[in-house]
Design an enzyme around this catalytic site. Structure first.
Site, PDB file in Angstrom:
ATOM      1  N   GLN A  41       0.801  -1.222   0.000  1.00  0.00           N
ATOM      2  CA  GLN A  41       0.000   0.000   0.000  1.00  0.00           C
ATOM      3  C   GLN A  41       0.841   1.283   0.000  1.00  0.00           C
ATOM      4  OE1 GLN A  41      -2.632  -1.796   3.286  1.00  0.00           O
ATOM      5  NE2 GLN A  41      -4.034  -0.461   2.213  1.00  0.00           N
ATOM      6  N   HIS A  61      -1.371  -5.286 -13.175  1.00  0.00           N
ATOM      7  CA  HIS A  61      -0.788  -5.191 -14.522  1.00  0.00           C
ATOM      8  C   HIS A  61      -1.473  -6.090 -15.552  1.00  0.00           C
ATOM      9  CE1 HIS A  61       3.061  -3.934 -12.231  1.00  0.00           C
ATOM     10  NE2 HIS A  61       2.340  -2.884 -12.556  1.00  0.00           N
ATOM     11  N   ASP A  74       2.362   0.674  -8.076  1.00  0.00           N
ATOM     12  CA  ASP A  74       3.714   0.724  -8.651  1.00  0.00           C
ATOM     13  C   ASP A  74       4.590   1.758  -7.934  1.00  0.00           C
ATOM     14  OD1 ASP A  74       2.785  -1.110 -10.416  1.00  0.00           O
ATOM     15  OD2 ASP A  74       2.978   0.133 -12.222  1.00  0.00           O
ATOM     16  N   ARG A  99       3.795   0.019  12.925  1.00  0.00           N
ATOM     17  CA  ARG A  99       3.509  -1.292  12.342  1.00  0.00           C
ATOM     18  C   ARG A  99       3.613  -1.177  10.821  1.00  0.00           C
ATOM     19  NH1 ARG A  99      -2.074  -4.102  10.986  1.00  0.00           N
ATOM     20  NH2 ARG A  99      -1.173  -6.019  10.178  1.00  0.00           N
ATOM     21  N   HIS A 144       1.165  -9.216   4.589  1.00  0.00           N
ATOM     22  CA  HIS A 144      -0.007  -8.340   4.472  1.00  0.00           C
ATOM     23  C   HIS A 144      -0.483  -8.404   3.011  1.00  0.00           C
ATOM     24  CE1 HIS A 144      -2.185  -4.774   6.458  1.00  0.00           C
ATOM     25  NE2 HIS A 144      -2.741  -4.908   5.273  1.00  0.00           N
ATOM     26  N   ASN A 188      -1.765 -10.889   8.364  1.00  0.00           N
ATOM     27  CA  ASN A 188      -2.773  -9.853   8.513  1.00  0.00           C
ATOM     28  C   ASN A 188      -4.112 -10.348   7.976  1.00  0.00           C
ATOM     29  OD1 ASN A 188      -3.565  -6.973   8.992  1.00  0.00           O
ATOM     30  ND2 ASN A 188      -4.102  -7.131   6.827  1.00  0.00           N
ATOM     31  N   GLU A 189      -5.073 -10.502   8.867  1.00  0.00           N
ATOM     32  CA  GLU A 189      -6.478 -10.674   8.509  1.00  0.00           C
ATOM     33  C   GLU A 189      -6.833 -11.947   7.726  1.00  0.00           C
ATOM     34  OE1 GLU A 189      -8.182  -7.148   6.804  1.00  0.00           O
ATOM     35  OE2 GLU A 189      -7.963  -6.078   8.692  1.00  0.00           O
ATOM     36  N   ASN A 329      -7.653  -6.138  14.370  1.00  0.00           N
ATOM     37  CA  ASN A 329      -8.063  -5.071  13.441  1.00  0.00           C
ATOM     38  C   ASN A 329      -9.565  -4.923  13.563  1.00  0.00           C
ATOM     39  OD1 ASN A 329      -5.436  -5.058  12.569  1.00  0.00           O
ATOM     40  ND2 ASN A 329      -5.871  -5.616  10.439  1.00  0.00           N
ATOM     41  N   TYR A 331     -12.867  -2.185  12.875  1.00  0.00           N
ATOM     42  CA  TYR A 331     -13.326  -0.914  12.317  1.00  0.00           C
ATOM     43  C   TYR A 331     -14.797  -0.616  12.596  1.00  0.00           C
ATOM     44  CZ  TYR A 331      -9.018  -0.541   9.532  1.00  0.00           C
ATOM     45  OH  TYR A 331      -7.701  -0.425   9.134  1.00  0.00           O
ATOM     46  N   GLU A 398      -5.107  -2.318  14.094  1.00  0.00           N
ATOM     47  CA  GLU A 398      -5.704  -1.371  13.134  1.00  0.00           C
ATOM     48  C   GLU A 398      -7.043  -0.886  13.649  1.00  0.00           C
ATOM     49  OE1 GLU A 398      -6.125  -2.447   8.954  1.00  0.00           O
ATOM     50  OE2 GLU A 398      -4.213  -3.516   9.038  1.00  0.00           O
TER      51      GLU A 398
HETATM   52  C1  BGC Z   1      -6.413  -3.848   5.961  1.00  0.00           C
HETATM   53  C2  BGC Z   1      -5.720  -2.624   5.402  1.00  0.00           C
HETATM   54  C3  BGC Z   1      -6.755  -1.699   4.776  1.00  0.00           C
HETATM   55  C4  BGC Z   1      -7.741  -1.287   5.841  1.00  0.00           C
HETATM   56  C5  BGC Z   1      -8.797  -0.297   5.375  1.00  0.00           C
HETATM   57  C6  BGC Z   1      -7.696  -3.545   6.692  1.00  0.00           C
HETATM   58  O1  BGC Z   1      -8.600  -4.566   6.467  1.00  0.00           O
HETATM   59  O2  BGC Z   1      -5.533  -4.572   6.780  1.00  0.00           O
HETATM   60  O3  BGC Z   1      -4.765  -3.048   4.490  1.00  0.00           O
HETATM   61  O4  BGC Z   1      -6.172  -0.601   4.176  1.00  0.00           O
HETATM   62  O5  BGC Z   1      -8.412  -2.428   6.294  1.00  0.00           O
HETATM   63  O6  BGC Z   1      -9.598  -0.854   4.391  1.00  0.00           O
END
Ligand code: BGC
Length: 496
Positions: A41, A61, A74, A99, A144, A188-189, A329, A331, A398
């Site tokens: 990212q 690509h 890129d 991280r 990741h 990750n996830e 993580n 949200y 996260e």
């Molecule tokens: C991911 C990140 C992503 C973030 C926001 C997480 O699920 O680990 O790579 O940018 O969410 O979408």
């Protein structure tokens, strides 16, 4: 008003009121505040200095072209060249930790450990050195989402040899960087990786195998984590004295009513995350609830064995106790109800649980459909983890807020999000006794947001993707977070 609407209104009212009263107890002195990013990212330099191709390079690509505006990573934030500037931003924030993730293909261009790319080793050594020189602890994620393409061509997570290949790669990282890195996170996830990558095919490598491939992916990911943990434990721990964790992606699943079947459905959803991916690492196996559910449905569908592959006794012993810290993580939150008539023939992570999930219209929206602002959800989730996993150590790896504005520097809604989530985390620690050791905000800066390209922004620094300089500009949220870190306090004044 029906029963559900009453419940939602009540829930929203109760918790919105509580959110406004921010927790006024200072965060403990040893609580770690940090920010996060990931290699694909931010790094760019996708084919520089001997780096090999990974599945995201391949996807952007070669297509199918599913990324917004055909954006690619890129160049991304060009952190491959601008890492010193990144460290300056980190230093200015005053974070305890950063991280970031290692790009497997930058280190091992073919994915296999027989050929190491010296420039890749050097890049991460320089980054780590710069962090340490500025008093910032590196938290390193090994994987990741950027699988080396040659390994993907052999099946990626679906190939049982993946466990060996990942173990070799992890060992190399411990060997080269472990004297300076004490905090390792393997994967990750699992849900984004396996369900979206090998189930419903919305993320690379876009494999469509709901209910089969996605569970095999999960099994091999668990075993590969355990392999890395054992290698660390046997060969490095006594000298390097670090820890090896795993990062799980979990919403909070709130029952939509008090009806037994909805309460059960919400618990089933939690088990489809925690029972599938954390229980094996702590207790050695998938939870009984999730095993029985998938076995029952598989049998009804005429399968000879469960679509969820079982761990052998030997594997169970190997897995058990291999989680030093839970990386979380988180949200957002969803409401859950039991499906009235589950489709018996449907297969997949999102249907095997026989539950419906949705977001309340009363919850504040963000720039993303998947992200509603529901701060009380994190407190409930943390308490649930404590109760179910014997108060295991947790670090929030996260948490963050998205917008879709081209350049929003006065990002008040992001500040509100961070503040109210942190307040609920502080409540969970103080009032529920949850063992949370740190918080990592996503993200240090706007970056390549997977299939949304550069349209979805979660950074506390703006990045100008139109300038070759990739100019970084501080947002108000960075100022706010800096103050929280300096004072360890969310209010005007805190008690110790
Ligand atoms: C991911 C990140 C992503 C973030 C926001 C997480 O699920 O680990 O790579 O940018 O969410 O979408």
């Amino acid at each position: 008003m029906d029963q559900l609407a009453v419940l939602i209104c009540f829930t929203v009212f109760t918790f919105t009121t509580a959110d406004d009263a921010v927790n006024t107890k200072a965060f403990p002195k040893d609580f770690k505040f940090g920010v996060a990013t990931a290699s694909y990212q931010i790094e760019g330099g996708w084919n520089e200095d001997g780096k090999g191709e990974n599945i995201w390079d391949h996807l952007v690509h070669n297509g199918p072209f599913i990324i917004k505006h055909n954006d690619t990573g890129d160049i991304a934030c060009d952190s491959y060249h601008k890492y010193k500037e990144d460290v300056r931003m980190l230093k200015d924030l005053g974070v305890n930790h950063y991280r970031f993730s290692i790009s497997w293909s930058r280190l091992l261009p073919t994915g296999f450990a027989n050929k190491v790319n010296p420039a890749g080793v050097q890049y991460y050594k320089s980054l780590i050195k710069e962090l340490k020189a500025n008093g910032i602890e590196p938290f390193v994620t090994l994987y990741h989402w950027d699988m080396p393409q040659p390994i993907q061509e052999l099946g990626g997570f679906l190939n049982d040899n993946f466990v060996d290949w990942f173990g070799d790669y992890a060992e190399l990282c411990f060997k080269h960087f472990g004297d300076e890195v004490s905090n390792w996170l393997t994967f990750n996830e699992p849900i984004s990786t396996c369900q979206q990558g090998y189930g419903n095919a919305v993320k690379a490598p876009l494999i469509h195998s709901p209910g089969i491939g996605e569970y095999i992916c999960g099994k091999n990911m668990m075993l590969a984590h355990a392999r890395a943990w054992h290698i660390y434990n046997d060969k490095f721990r006594s000298k390097q004295k670090g820890s090896v964790g795993f990062v799980v992606d979990s919403l909070w699943y709130e029952p939509s009513s008090n009806k037994t079947e909805d309460v059960h459905a919400a618990e089933m959803k939690r088990q489809f995350v925690w029972g599938l991916y954390i229980n094996p690492l702590i207790n050695g196996d998938h939870s009984t609830m999730v095993k029985e559910q998938i076995a029952r449905r598989s049998k009804q569908q005429g399968f000879k064995r469960s679509r969820l592959p079982e761990f052998t006794e030997k594997e169970q012993k190997y897995l058990k106790g291999t989680l030093d810290v839970i990386g979380l993580n988180h949200y957002s939150t969803v409401l859950v109800s039991a499906q009235e008539k589950p489709d018996p023939s449907a297969m997949g992570f999102f249907v095997d649980c026989e539950a419906n999930e949705w977001k309340s219209d009363d919850w504040e929206k963000s720039g993303s459909d998947w992200l509603r602002v529901v701060p009380w959800g994190i407190r409930k989730l943390l308490k649930w983890i404590k109760d179910n996993f014997n108060n295991h150590k947790i670090i929030i790896t996260e948490n963050g807020y998205s917008d879709r504005e081209p350049k929003l520097l006065k990002d008040d809604r992001r500040i509100h999000y961070i503040k109210s989530y942190l307040s609920n985390i502080r409540d969970a620690m103080e009032k529920d006794g949850v063992n949370v050791i740190g918080y990592t905000l996503w993200s240090l800066m706007d970056n390549f947001e997977w299939t949304s390209g550069y349209t979805e922004k979660l950074g506390i620094h703006h990045v100008d993707f139109n300038s070759s300089n990739r100019t970084r500009t501080k947002k108000s949220s960075a100022e706010f977070y800096k103050k929280v870190i300096a004072t360890r306090c969310l209010a005007e004044k805190c008690t110790a």
